[in-house]
Design a protein around this motif. Structure first.
Motif, PDB file in Angstrom:
ATOM      1  N   GLN A 194       5.772   6.390  -6.891  1.00 58.00           N
ATOM      2  CA  GLN A 194       6.453   6.603  -5.617  1.00 58.00           C
ATOM      3  C   GLN A 194       7.876   6.057  -5.722  1.00 58.00           C
ATOM      4  OE1 GLN A 194       5.161   4.370  -2.014  1.00 58.00           O
ATOM      5  NE2 GLN A 194       4.347   6.340  -1.330  1.00 58.00           N
ATOM      6  N   ARG A 251       3.204   6.140   2.841  1.00 58.14           N
ATOM      7  CA  ARG A 251       3.195   7.586   3.072  1.00 58.14           C
ATOM      8  C   ARG A 251       2.855   7.905   4.525  1.00 58.14           C
ATOM      9  NH1 ARG A 251       0.673   7.756  -2.107  1.00 58.14           N
ATOM     10  NH2 ARG A 251      -1.362   7.683  -1.085  1.00 58.14           N
ATOM     11  N   GLN A 252       1.848   7.241   5.068  1.00 54.65           N
ATOM     12  CA  GLN A 252       1.408   7.544   6.420  1.00 54.65           C
ATOM     13  C   GLN A 252       2.469   7.205   7.464  1.00 54.65           C
ATOM     14  OE1 GLN A 252      -2.330   5.438   6.807  1.00 54.65           O
ATOM     15  NE2 GLN A 252      -3.531   7.178   6.060  1.00 54.65           N
ATOM     16  N   LYS A 307      -0.383   4.160   0.340  1.00 53.33           N
ATOM     17  CA  LYS A 307      -0.947   4.978   1.414  1.00 53.33           C
ATOM     18  C   LYS A 307      -0.286   4.649   2.747  1.00 53.33           C
ATOM     19  CE  LYS A 307      -5.329   6.032   3.738  1.00 53.33           C
ATOM     20  NZ  LYS A 307      -6.791   5.736   3.784  1.00 53.33           N
ATOM     21  N   ASP A 308      -0.113   3.357   3.027  1.00 52.00           N
ATOM     22  CA  ASP A 308       0.540   2.959   4.275  1.00 52.00           C
ATOM     23  C   ASP A 308       1.974   3.485   4.330  1.00 52.00           C
ATOM     24  OD1 ASP A 308      -1.777   1.647   4.884  1.00 52.00           O
ATOM     25  OD2 ASP A 308      -0.875  -0.329   5.135  1.00 52.00           O
ATOM     26  N   SER A 354       0.820  -1.210   0.000  1.00 51.44           N
ATOM     27  CA  SER A 354       0.000   0.000   0.000  1.00 51.44           C
ATOM     28  C   SER A 354       0.854   1.261   0.000  1.00 51.44           C
ATOM     29  CB  SER A 354      -0.924   0.005   1.226  1.00 51.44           C
ATOM     30  OG  SER A 354      -1.551   1.266   1.384  1.00 51.44           O
TER      31      SER A 354
END
Length: 264
Positions: free
Chosen positions: A150, A26-27, A23-24, A21
């Protein structure tokens, strides 16, 4: 080394999230590298690893065993049964070892030297190949515009083969603004009749090379910003090269000229 055997283990769940992920990643500000070659490159570069995960079959491989011995005591190590390791791996052909770490932030600000500016290059394999080529050709900075893949994703890392630890990579860059401070020549590739042949120009100076996404190419403003358009001579009937191949030809022609003191 801690053995993990449950797919519900919280640390394993986090590993799977980081592997799969964006998103994971980045977070949490973390990413995952795959394979002994990348792990060796990271250790050579002094990258601060958070965790190393190894499959049960991978533990038996001398190459991986040697790398595990090189890891600092502060790095947590975990073993997984092969089926769980395969599920956690970010690639289709698991290598036997994964490592979790924070992407390396550029220590150098944008200064003189040769730049590679990549505009909306979305394919992880192409992006990793471009970064690998840039590192090998002595590029000073790689600048990635919004819309690029990314840079520190596991698949880009694998395609880069260690280039990430040799090359300052700047993501989410406003390329037009960055170029305002660039003191060299800005060059893009194109097929128009006015384009110069790559092999007939002097490249013994700082260049910011512009390359765009497959199919779409550079955005119109960036293309217009180029000081010069060059073409790569090819036999009749061939229209273009893959962006990775085109960049390799251009960067290594410049590298050849600069090593030869500017001769063409």
């Amino acid at each position: 080394m801690k053995a993990v055997s449950s797919r519900d283990n919280p640390r394993l769940k986090r590993l799977r999230g980081l592997s799969q992920s964006a998103k994971d990643r980045r977070q949490q500000g973390l990413t995952v590298l795959d394979g002994p070659h990348l792990l060796c490159s990271a250790l050579d570069a002094g990258v601060g690893l958070a965790e190393v995960w190894v499959s049960e079959s991978g533990i038996a491989r001398p190459e991986i065993e040697s790398l595990l011995r090189r890891c600092p005591d502060t790095v947590e190590t975990f073993s997984l049964p092969d089926p769980l390791f395969s599920q956690a791996s970010p690639v289709d052909s698991p290598s036997g070892v994964l490592a979790v770490f924070a992407p390396v932030q550029p220590l150098r600000t944008l200064d003189n030297g040769n730049w590679l500016i990549l505009d909306r290059v979305q394919d992880p394999g192409n992006l990793g190949t471009l970064l690998r080529t840039a590192a090998a050709a002595g590029i000073a900075h790689a600048l990635l515009t919004p819309g690029c893949a990314q840079a520190w994703s596991p698949r880009v890392l694998r395609a880069g083969m260690g280039a990430h630890f040799m090359l300052p990579i700047h993501e989410q860059v406003d390329a037009m603004a960055a170029l305002n401070a660039f003191g060299g020549e800005v060059i893009a590739t194109g097929l128009m009749p006015s384009a110069s042949s790559l092999y007939e120009i002097d490249l013994a100076h700082d260049v910011a090379w512009l390359f765009g996404a497959e199919g779409e190419g550079l955005s119109a403003p960036l293309f217009a910003r180029a000081d010069r358009i060059v073409t790569i001579p090819m036999i009749p009937g061939c229209e273009s090269l893959n962006v990775g191949a085109a960049a390799a030809v251009c960067l290594f022609e410049q590298y050849r000229q600069q090593r030869a003191g500017g001769s063409r």
